[in-house]
Design a protein around this motif. Structure first.
Motif, PDB file in Angstrom:
ATOM      1  N   VAL A  78       8.116  23.138  -3.592  1.00 53.85           N
ATOM      2  CA  VAL A  78       7.329  24.361  -3.279  1.00 53.85           C
ATOM      3  C   VAL A  78       8.220  25.383  -2.415  1.00 53.85           C
ATOM      4  N   MET A  79       9.119  24.567  -1.501  1.00 56.63           N
ATOM      5  CA  MET A  79       9.790  25.671  -0.722  1.00 56.63           C
ATOM      6  C   MET A  79      10.930  26.291  -1.450  1.00 56.63           C
ATOM      7  N   LEU A  80      11.608  25.411  -2.451  1.00 58.81           N
ATOM      8  CA  LEU A  80      12.661  25.884  -3.217  1.00 58.81           C
ATOM      9  C   LEU A  80      12.160  27.243  -4.294  1.00 58.81           C
ATOM     10  N   CYS A  81      10.848  27.084  -4.366  1.00 59.70           N
ATOM     11  CA  CYS A  81      10.201  27.829  -5.470  1.00 59.70           C
ATOM     12  C   CYS A  81       9.623  29.157  -4.654  1.00 59.70           C
ATOM     13  N   GLY A  82       9.963  29.115  -3.529  1.00 56.68           N
ATOM     14  CA  GLY A  82       9.559  30.322  -2.763  1.00 56.68           C
ATOM     15  C   GLY A  82       8.076  30.312  -2.428  1.00 56.68           C
ATOM     16  N   ASP A 128       0.928  -1.252  -0.051  1.00 53.48           N
ATOM     17  CA  ASP A 128       0.049  -0.183   0.121  1.00 53.48           C
ATOM     18  C   ASP A 128       0.948   1.453  -0.014  1.00 53.48           C
ATOM     19  N   PHE A 129       0.286   2.486  -0.720  1.00 51.00           N
ATOM     20  CA  PHE A 129       1.018   3.541  -0.580  1.00 51.00           C
ATOM     21  C   PHE A 129       0.903   4.297   0.877  1.00 51.00           C
ATOM     22  N   TYR A 130       1.656   4.126   1.689  1.00 51.52           N
ATOM     23  CA  TYR A 130       1.762   4.737   3.023  1.00 51.52           C
ATOM     24  C   TYR A 130       2.749   5.555   3.242  1.00 51.52           C
ATOM     25  N   ALA A 131       3.787   5.066   3.594  1.00 50.85           N
ATOM     26  CA  ALA A 131       5.175   5.684   3.939  1.00 50.85           C
ATOM     27  C   ALA A 131       5.528   6.260   2.524  1.00 50.85           C
ATOM     28  N   THR A 132       5.484   5.591   1.534  1.00 48.70           N
ATOM     29  CA  THR A 132       5.927   6.248   0.052  1.00 48.70           C
ATOM     30  C   THR A 132       5.061   7.496  -0.135  1.00 48.70           C
ATOM     31  N   ALA A 133       3.831   7.586   0.208  1.00 54.85           N
ATOM     32  CA  ALA A 133       2.813   8.788  -0.152  1.00 54.85           C
ATOM     33  C   ALA A 133       3.620   9.769   0.774  1.00 54.85           C
ATOM     34  N   CYS A 134       3.772   9.583   1.847  1.00 60.04           N
ATOM     35  CA  CYS A 134       4.706  10.728   2.950  1.00 60.04           C
ATOM     36  C   CYS A 134       5.994  11.177   2.177  1.00 60.04           C
ATOM     37  N   LEU A 135       6.815  10.078   1.792  1.00 63.65           N
ATOM     38  CA  LEU A 135       7.994  10.704   1.017  1.00 63.65           C
ATOM     39  C   LEU A 135       7.563  11.510  -0.185  1.00 63.65           C
ATOM     40  N   ALA A 136       6.833  11.206  -0.947  1.00 64.09           N
ATOM     41  CA  ALA A 136       6.168  12.094  -2.081  1.00 64.09           C
ATOM     42  C   ALA A 136       5.833  13.416  -1.624  1.00 64.09           C
ATOM     43  N   GLY A 137       4.938  13.321  -0.803  1.00 70.64           N
ATOM     44  CA  GLY A 137       4.656  14.588  -0.150  1.00 70.64           C
ATOM     45  C   GLY A 137       5.833  15.430   0.318  1.00 70.64           C
ATOM     46  N   ALA A 138       6.714  14.988   0.933  1.00 69.82           N
ATOM     47  CA  ALA A 138       7.799  15.717   1.512  1.00 69.82           C
ATOM     48  C   ALA A 138       8.487  16.040   0.190  1.00 69.82           C
ATOM     49  N   GLY A 139       8.688  15.447  -0.847  1.00 71.11           N
ATOM     50  CA  GLY A 139       9.207  15.957  -2.028  1.00 71.11           C
ATOM     51  C   GLY A 139       8.709  17.030  -2.566  1.00 71.11           C
TER      52      GLY A 139
END
Length: 199
Positions: A155-159, A139-150
């Motif tokens: 978005v942070m790098l884009c200001g 299931d996409f669980y931790a993987t979804a969190c890692l994608a969200g963090a990415g």
């Protein structure tokens, strides 16, 4: 608080399917709601967040009341568990990332803490109800969190603003969870190599 409510309801709802009593269900809901954040704060050497305010205990109690009152609807629907679990996972992931960055750590460390904050409460929940933790299943669980963090990092790098980073991260986690359900997506399962001599 929304994440706490969602996570607590998912834990209590699952405990209800196992016919736990009210105290047992409350305990499972509370552990689900505070487990990941507690481990995060311990690792970051910060005061435990839920010991700074009684609201987390009260919200879990309110979640128990909701499940008791609407149990015919909540307990029978697996989609309800999936919805609350996904919302709690997404919001806790954002909180974990933001709190780790505020503590002065790099983004890669914040991503790990986002996964821990979002997923560890669910791991404890599944252990308490004697289930294989969802994070270890297909299931996409931790993987979804890692994608969200990415996405949060991009978005942070884009200001982008803090709100934009949080919403984009949470939206990514929830979207991936629902896409995984809709199209039966998941990581490959690791299987043992069969013995040639004794197939």
């Amino acid at each position: 608080m929304i994440g706490t409510l969602a996570a607590a309801i998912s834990g209590i709802r699952l405990a209800a399917t196992k016919k736990f009593d009210w105290f047992g269900a409350y305990t499972v809901g509370l552990v689900t709601a505070i487990g990941g954040g507690s481990l995060r704060d311990v690792l970051l050497n910060l005061p435990l967040f839920w010991m700074q305010s009684a609201w987390y205990l009260c919200i879990t109690a309110f979640s128990l009341v909701i499940v008791i009152v609407f149990r015919r609807f909540l307990v029978r629907s697996d989609k309800i568990l999936f919805l609350f679990d996904s919302v709690g996972l997404a919001l806790f992931c954002v909180i974990g990332i933001q709190k780790t960055l505020a503590a002065g750590y790099e983004m890669w460390g914040a991503a790990v803490m986002g996964v821990i904050t979002g997923a560890f409460g669910g791991v404890l929940r599944d252990i308490l109800i004697n289930e294989v933790p969802l994070i270890f299943r297909k299931d996409f669980y931790a993987t979804a969190c890692l994608a969200g963090a990415g996405v949060y990092w991009i978005v942070m790098l884009c200001g982008g603003s803090t709100v934009a980073m949080g919403l984009s991260c949470a939206g990514t986690v929830i979207l991936l969870r629902f896409l995984a359900l809709r199209f039966n997506l998941g990581l490959p399962s690791l299987t043992a190599i069969p013995d040639v001599k004794n197939p």
